[in-house]
Enzyme design. Structure first.
Site, PDB file in Angstrom:
ATOM      1  N   LYS A 184      28.463 -93.151 105.874  1.00  0.00           N
ATOM      2  CA  LYS A 184      29.585 -91.892 105.234  1.00  0.00           C
ATOM      3  C   LYS A 184      30.512 -91.963 104.948  1.00  0.00           C
ATOM      4  O   LYS A 184      31.032 -91.960 103.654  1.00  0.00           O
ATOM      5  CB  LYS A 184      29.008 -91.126 106.190  1.00  0.00           C
ATOM      6  CG  LYS A 184      29.958 -89.846 105.742  1.00  0.00           C
ATOM      7  CD  LYS A 184      30.451 -88.650 106.441  1.00  0.00           C
ATOM      8  CE  LYS A 184      31.391 -89.084 107.819  1.00  0.00           C
ATOM      9  NZ  LYS A 184      32.036 -87.773 108.814  1.00  0.00           N
ATOM     10  N   CYS A 252      28.147 -71.921 108.166  1.00  0.00           N
ATOM     11  CA  CYS A 252      26.846 -72.193 108.647  1.00  0.00           C
ATOM     12  C   CYS A 252      27.524 -72.874 110.292  1.00  0.00           C
ATOM     13  O   CYS A 252      28.194 -74.003 110.197  1.00  0.00           O
ATOM     14  CB  CYS A 252      26.022 -72.601 108.493  1.00  0.00           C
ATOM     15  SG  CYS A 252      24.764 -73.162 109.295  1.00  0.00           S
ATOM     16  N   CYS A 258      26.373 -65.333 110.216  1.00  0.00           N
ATOM     17  CA  CYS A 258      25.672 -65.732 109.665  1.00  0.00           C
ATOM     18  C   CYS A 258      25.395 -63.493 108.766  1.00  0.00           C
ATOM     19  O   CYS A 258      24.922 -64.033 107.983  1.00  0.00           O
ATOM     20  CB  CYS A 258      24.099 -65.001 110.702  1.00  0.00           C
ATOM     21  SG  CYS A 258      23.674 -66.784 111.662  1.00  0.00           S
ATOM     22  N   CYS A 261      26.872 -64.450 105.627  1.00  0.00           N
ATOM     23  CA  CYS A 261      25.843 -65.801 104.613  1.00  0.00           C
ATOM     24  C   CYS A 261      24.572 -64.627 103.796  1.00  0.00           C
ATOM     25  O   CYS A 261      24.057 -63.831 104.289  1.00  0.00           O
ATOM     26  CB  CYS A 261      25.084 -66.619 105.962  1.00  0.00           C
ATOM     27  SG  CYS A 261      24.725 -67.367 104.857  1.00  0.00           S
TER      28      CYS A 261
END
Length: 278
Positions: A184, A252, A258, A261
């Site tokens: 990464k 998230c 939620c 979302c």
């Protein structure tokens, strides 16, 4: 040939839930190549990505990503404002900028972006020579808020000495050989320092998101990288890390929001949590 035809037929007729099952099927487990000797050659890994065969069949991944992009229009997550790839002085010479970029990225593992930014910005006051010749206890004091600061101080000092005697790395293969640098960090460094996108850097936020929705149920960063690279055109790779990381920082989260979302109607994690609560 018949086996291949069966697999392709399965894809063409599969529902969304069936497609997820197919993705986890043993047909797509990685095959080790006996001729592959190098662990650092990303181009070889990309050319044999096990998910490339399903690129056009699985349009769900792109649709999910577009919805996430809509939720990220403001670009005001920590990664957008103080991400480690942004902590460098644009007024410095190019070699110093590259050192600062890689130093900041090396500070970031297991550390929040705002903490990384605070420590990285302190180091901007010092030259590469200053850091190379600095006593490690003094360097530790400058970065004491980051996790594993003792180890990171030693590796940053080693990087400064490398920069003086050999120059900063210029390729993915050179970068990933440095202690404290994984896939990464190496990909982000090459992307920011050289404006070359050689892969999609995978962050823990991305793994969490992709397993929850799910986009792809896989905990391995390399396998997830290969899958995402098979789903998107190369020209799209450069923004995927920051888009998904920011979504993971704001919505998230480990304890997700939620209610905010737009994916909850199709999210397996949300459905599972709400079923278990009833």
């Amino acid at each position: 040939m018949r086996q291949t035809q069966k697999v392709m037929l399965a894809f063409s007729e599969a529902t969304t839930s069936e497609l997820n099952e197919i993705l986890e099927h043993r047909f797509f487990k990685e095959k080790k190549s006996p001729k592959s000797k190098s662990k650092t050659s990303l181009s070889k890994q990309q050319s044999t990505a096990p998910m490339s065969a399903i690129k056009q069949e699985n349009s769900g991944t792109k649709n999910i990503y577009e919805i996430i992009k809509q939720m990220r229009l403001e670009r005001n997550a920590p990664v957008d404002l103080v991400g480690p790839q942004k902590c460098f002085d644009q007024d410095k010479d190019i070699e110093t900028q590259r050192f600062q970029i890689l130093t900041s990225l090396m500070l970031s593992p297991q550390t929040k972006d705002d903490v990384t930014s605070k420590c990285a910005n302190r180091l901007l006051e010092y030259t590469i020579n200053d850091i190379a010749n600095m006593d490690e206890p003094d360097l530790i004091k400058l970065i004491y808020e980051v996790n594993f600061n003792v180890t990171k101080a030693k590796r940053i000092k080693d990087l400064a000495q490398l920069a003086i005697y050999k120059g900063m790395p210029k390729t993915f293969e050179e970068t990933i050989k440095i202690k404290g640098v994984g896939e990464k960090i190496a990909l982000l460094y090459i992307q920011v320092a050289f404006q070359r996108v050689e892969g999609i850097p995978i962050d823990v936020n991305m793994i969490r998101i992709c397993n929850r929705v799910p986009i792809f149920k896989e905990k391995s960063p390399t396998k997830l990288r290969k899958f995402l690279e098979s789903q998107f055109e190369h020209k799209e790779w450069g923004e995927i890390n920051e888009t998904l990381v920011g979504f993971g920082q704001q919505i998230c989260l480990p304890k997700p929001k939620c209610d905010q979302c737009k994916l909850k109607d199709i999210c397996e994690y949300y459905k599972l949590q709400n079923t278990s609560d009833q």
